[in-house]
Write a protein that holds these residues in place. Structure first.
Motif, PDB file in Angstrom:
ATOM      1  N   UNK A  73     -40.473  31.172  52.899  1.00 21.43           N
ATOM      2  CA  UNK A  73     -39.374  31.031  53.418  1.00 21.43           C
ATOM      3  C   UNK A  73     -39.678  31.774  54.992  1.00 21.43           C
ATOM      4  N   UNK A  74     -40.504  32.568  55.236  1.00 20.56           N
ATOM      5  CA  UNK A  74     -40.979  33.105  56.401  1.00 20.56           C
ATOM      6  C   UNK A  74     -41.922  32.207  57.093  1.00 20.56           C
ATOM      7  N   UNK A  75     -42.810  31.511  56.398  1.00 16.79           N
ATOM      8  CA  UNK A  75     -43.761  30.644  56.656  1.00 16.79           C
ATOM      9  C   UNK A  75     -43.069  29.478  57.108  1.00 16.79           C
ATOM     10  N   UNK A  76     -41.915  28.842  56.463  1.00 18.25           N
ATOM     11  CA  UNK A  76     -41.196  27.493  56.986  1.00 18.25           C
ATOM     12  C   UNK A  76     -40.496  27.974  58.381  1.00 18.25           C
ATOM     13  N   UNK A  77     -39.836  28.957  58.316  1.00 19.27           N
ATOM     14  CA  UNK A  77     -39.022  29.453  59.452  1.00 19.27           C
ATOM     15  C   UNK A  77     -39.612  29.997  60.637  1.00 19.27           C
ATOM     16  N   UNK A  78     -40.719  30.672  60.377  1.00 20.12           N
ATOM     17  CA  UNK A  78     -41.365  31.411  61.682  1.00 20.12           C
ATOM     18  C   UNK A  78     -42.630  30.685  62.088  1.00 20.12           C
ATOM     19  N   UNK A  79     -43.174  29.591  61.390  1.00 20.94           N
ATOM     20  CA  UNK A  79     -44.408  28.984  61.653  1.00 20.94           C
ATOM     21  C   UNK A  79     -44.174  27.579  61.708  1.00 20.94           C
ATOM     22  N   UNK A  80     -43.896  27.063  60.508  1.00 22.76           N
ATOM     23  CA  UNK A  80     -43.873  25.738  60.483  1.00 22.76           C
ATOM     24  C   UNK A  80     -42.981  24.972  61.099  1.00 22.76           C
ATOM     25  N   UNK A  81     -41.642  25.323  61.025  1.00 19.02           N
ATOM     26  CA  UNK A  81     -40.345  24.708  61.947  1.00 19.02           C
ATOM     27  C   UNK A  81     -40.544  25.024  63.427  1.00 19.02           C
ATOM     28  N   UNK A  82     -40.722  26.014  63.923  1.00 18.03           N
ATOM     29  CA  UNK A  82     -41.141  26.227  65.468  1.00 18.03           C
ATOM     30  C   UNK A  82     -42.309  25.384  65.752  1.00 18.03           C
ATOM     31  N   UNK A  83     -43.352  25.108  65.130  1.00 17.66           N
ATOM     32  CA  UNK A  83     -44.495  24.405  65.418  1.00 17.66           C
ATOM     33  C   UNK A  83     -44.092  22.846  65.373  1.00 17.66           C
ATOM     34  N   UNK A  84     -43.499  22.607  64.416  1.00 16.53           N
ATOM     35  CA  UNK A  84     -42.955  21.164  64.353  1.00 16.53           C
ATOM     36  C   UNK A  84     -41.869  20.794  65.001  1.00 16.53           C
ATOM     37  N   UNK A  85     -41.201  21.448  65.750  1.00 17.32           N
ATOM     38  CA  UNK A  85     -39.910  21.376  66.472  1.00 17.32           C
ATOM     39  C   UNK A  85     -39.818  20.117  67.574  1.00 17.32           C
ATOM     40  N   UNK A  86     -40.928  19.974  68.279  1.00 18.66           N
ATOM     41  CA  UNK A  86     -40.991  18.530  69.063  1.00 18.66           C
ATOM     42  C   UNK A  86     -40.855  17.494  68.385  1.00 18.66           C
ATOM     43  N   UNK A  87     -41.583  17.452  67.050  1.00 16.22           N
ATOM     44  CA  UNK A  87     -41.544  15.986  66.242  1.00 16.22           C
ATOM     45  C   UNK A  87     -40.240  16.061  65.724  1.00 16.22           C
ATOM     46  N   UNK A  88     -39.762  17.177  64.961  1.00 14.77           N
ATOM     47  CA  UNK A  88     -38.192  17.172  64.585  1.00 14.77           C
ATOM     48  C   UNK A  88     -37.019  16.646  65.508  1.00 14.77           C
ATOM     49  N   UNK A  89     -37.141  16.993  66.581  1.00 16.09           N
ATOM     50  CA  UNK A  89     -36.433  16.673  67.699  1.00 16.09           C
ATOM     51  C   UNK A  89     -36.473  15.351  68.092  1.00 16.09           C
ATOM     52  N   UNK A  90     -37.752  14.778  67.924  1.00 13.56           N
ATOM     53  CA  UNK A  90     -37.830  13.274  68.207  1.00 13.56           C
ATOM     54  C   UNK A  90     -37.026  12.473  67.215  1.00 13.56           C
TER      55      UNK A  90
END
Length: 213
Positions: free
Chosen positions: A124-141
């Motif tokens: 869960x920490x990996x997802x919320x602290x690393x993966x989602x923040x780093x993937x945020x530009x793509x997610x926002x697209x």
């Protein structure tokens, strides 16, 4: 800013304000539900290959299906009206946010993931602290694309009495009034441009914060 003011004045002077607000309300409801459903499914697809393989053909079918087809289940479950339009819009608009959430998380560098594992992070920490923040530009697209598709579908949903600017376009077609149709079409285009700029500015702000952080 200047274009936004011009667009709002155009909508007001053309007496389309009420229908524009209806269109925005329908679109916002559909986008919120689509993102609420799409983000978890995108995360699931990114972290589970079986789920990804199951979702891929379904999403392919959803994105190649003619948009008018989505109106049929809406009518079947809800009859004519706004709920049917929102239901059809959600189905039509949800694939981009699922696909791009999946893609963004998968594109996070393995080095960052391995470093996080080395520090003993939980999944869960990996997802919320690393993966989602780093993937945020793509997610926002993905959210941006979902928003644009929702706006397009909300316009088509006027065929099931969902209301909004689509009603103006539909009436202009039925009565052979190209001028009124063009005015309503321009209002939809202006609305799409304003919303696109707003979502892009939010995405850019999030990216700037991440870069500073």
């Amino acid at each position: 800013m200047g274009f936004t003011i011009f667009a709002l004045l155009f909508v007001g002077f053309m007496d389309l304000w009420e229908n524009t607000v209806d269109t925005i309300a329908l679109m916002v409801v559909a986008v919120v539900i689509a993102v609420t459903v799409g983000l978890p499914l995108g995360v699931l697809a990114a972290r589970n290959s079986i789920a990804n393989n199951l979702m891929r053909p379904i999403l392919d079918g959803m994105q190649t299906m003619p948009s008018f087809v989505y109106l049929l289940p809406g009518i079947l479950f809800f009859g004519l009206g706004k709920p049917a339009g929102i239901f059809a819009t959600i189905i039509y608009a949800v694939p981009p946010v699922i696909r791009l959430t999946n893609l963004g998380i998968r594109q996070v560098s393995t080095e960052a993931v391995e470093a996080a594992h080395a520090f003993g992070t939980t999944p869960f920490q990996l997802l919320t602290k690393v993966q989602i923040p780093m993937a945020l530009p793509t997610i926002m697209a993905g959210i941006n694309q979902t928003t644009m598709m929702a706006l397009a579908m909300v316009t088509i949903a006027s065929m099931v009495a969902a209301g909004g600017l689509g009603d103006n376009v539909l009436r202009a077609l039925q009565k052979n009034q190209p001028g009124n149709g063009a005015i309503a079409g321009l209002a939809i285009v202006f609305l799409a441009i304003v919303i696109d700029r707003l979502t892009q500015s939010v995405a850019q702000e999030q990216e700037d914060r991440r870069s500073v952080g």
